[in-house]
Design a protein around this motif. Structure first.
Motif, mmCIF file in Angstrom:
data_model
loop_
_atom_site.group_PDB
_atom_site.id
_atom_site.type_symbol
_atom_site.label_atom_id
_atom_site.label_comp_id
_atom_site.label_asym_id
_atom_site.label_seq_id
_atom_site.Cartn_x
_atom_site.Cartn_y
_atom_site.Cartn_z
ATOM 1 N N GLN A 210 23.365 21.979 15.460
ATOM 2 C CA GLN A 210 23.752 23.312 15.064
ATOM 3 C C GLN A 210 22.716 23.924 14.131
ATOM 4 O O GLN A 210 22.050 23.237 13.381
ATOM 5 N N SER B 250 34.488 26.606 10.134
ATOM 6 C CA SER B 250 34.503 25.645 11.240
ATOM 7 C C SER B 250 33.742 26.124 12.470
ATOM 8 O O SER B 250 33.476 25.341 13.385
ATOM 9 N N THR B 251 33.381 27.395 12.508
ATOM 10 C CA THR B 251 32.690 27.926 13.689
ATOM 11 C C THR B 251 31.192 27.649 13.680
ATOM 12 O O THR B 251 30.492 27.950 14.652
#
Length: 389
Positions: A24, A263-264
């Motif tokens: 990420q 949380s995204t």
């Protein structure tokens, strides 16, 4: 600005980490949550514990956009504070306060002129502030702060209570912290964030403590304002006996969980735990039960080499002022025992001694970091232990 280098070093060094396993992209949200414990062995002998929720977005901590702009556009207004702290200024007893802090003009002559000018400026805001927060505060007095000892010791800005700050003080009936927190968060915190738990839930639980207090601050910056909602409690006359530090003991929880609001994506700098120890004599970190993140030293500041890792960064880790910041990394929660550490001589064989820091990193990293200042500047408040008091 030194604090910007500190922040940017965090982000930059994370990008250079070789042992990162995540895919990420590192993000930085405008909404941030911090848990702070201050162990004051030097002045008050008290321990204070607090949760602060803050944002520079009026959508995440909601105040009318017109009011925020009006506050920010007057260069004389330093802060607006709503609080139920006992004795918010000298002479206020059993009442909650709204303080509008005004910068003193060099042209003002004498205390009477200073007070009249501050009252005149504040009077243009109090009606809209009362409407925004469903309050009915009435003018009490103009107060000139004369003591900045706490600001100097904690390295805070002094905008709220530093020497020479002028407060136009408005008072209203005292409200217990639990009901005040419920009302103000219902007005200012969107349901999406309230339902996401995290540090917000801890603050809600702390608001039920008998000596807990709540403060909402609006601090104008150059192009936006910083909105802070702080829930704090204190433990009197026990700091001198503390040698083993367990931060969550003072927050009354067995583990601390990040808000699901993050949380995204991957937002490692938006949830931090900070511990400050003030001592009248030199002390040091002796043992740490959980993880310590390896660091580099850049511009005299310790920076973690990998913010995907969970653990402590202590800077400084010895002297009369010790400060630790705990980063969650890729984890979403941490248990009480993983945050414990001891002061002074080694006391617990289950704890790990802090490692030696590496030598100064290449100065070119700092130069490159300057380029990204616009993207990450909002988090510098947390990374310097930002606490306006």
């Amino acid at each position: 600005m030194k604090s910007i280098f500190v922040l940017l070093g965090f982000v930059l060094l994370a990008g250079f980490s070789y042992n990162s396993a995540f895919s990420q992209e590192i993000g930085l949200a405008t909404f941030q949550e911090t848990a702070q414990v201050i162990i004051d062995k030097s002045i008050s002998q008290d321990i204070s514990a607090s949760i602060t929720l803050q944002s520079t977005s009026v959508q995440e901590i909601k105040i009318p956009a017109e009011l925020e702009q009006k506050i920010r556009e007057n260069s004389r207004v330093n802060a607006v504070i709503l609080t139920n702290e006992d004795h918010c200024v000298l002479g206020v007893v059993d009442q909650a306060c709204i303080m509008i802090n005004i910068e003193r003009s060099q042209e003002s002559q004498g205390i009477v002129e200073i007070q009249e000018t501050a009252k005149e400026i504040a009077s243009t805001y109090i009606g809209e502030i009362n409407d925004a927060f469903d309050t009915d505060a009435k003018f009490f007095q103009v107060y000139v702060h004369t003591d900045d000892q706490s600001n100097r010791v904690l390295d805070t800005s002094g905008i709220v209570s530093g020497r020479g700050v002028i407060s136009a003080v408005y008072t209203m009936p005292m409200e217990d912290t639990s009901s005040m927190y419920e009302k103000i968060t219902a007005i200012t915190i969107p349901k999406e964030i309230r339902d996401a738990g995290g540090f917000y839930d801890i603050a809600k639980k702390m608001s039920q403590e008998g000596n807990s207090k709540m403060t909402l601050s609006i601090i104008p910056l150059e192009s936006k304002s910083l909105m802070q909602l702080k829930l704090a409690t204190s433990y009197q006359d026990i700091a001198s006996d503390i040698t083993n530090v367990s931060p969550l003991e003072f927050l009354k929880v067995d583990k601390i969980k990040r808000s699901d609001y993050f949380s995204t994506g991957f937002y490692p700098l938006n949830s931090l735990i900070q511990v400050v120890v003030l001592s009248p004599e030199d002390t040091e970190i002796a043992k740490v039960r959980g993880n310590i993140i390896p660091t580099e030293v850049i511009d005299g500041e310790k920076l973690p080499t990998d913010i995907t890792k969970q653990g402590w960064v202590f800077d400084p880790d010895q002297g009369q002022r010790i400060q630790g910041k705990y980063i969650f990394g890729e984890e979403s929660e941490v248990e009480k025992s993983k945050l414990e550490f001891s002061l002074g001589e080694e006391q617990d064989n289950n704890m790990t001694p802090p490692p030696q820091d590496k030598t100064d990193a290449d100065e070119s990293l700092v130069v490159v970091a300057i380029i990204t200042v616009g993207a990450v500047g909002a988090a510098m408040f947390y990374l310097k232990g930002y606490a306006r008091k």
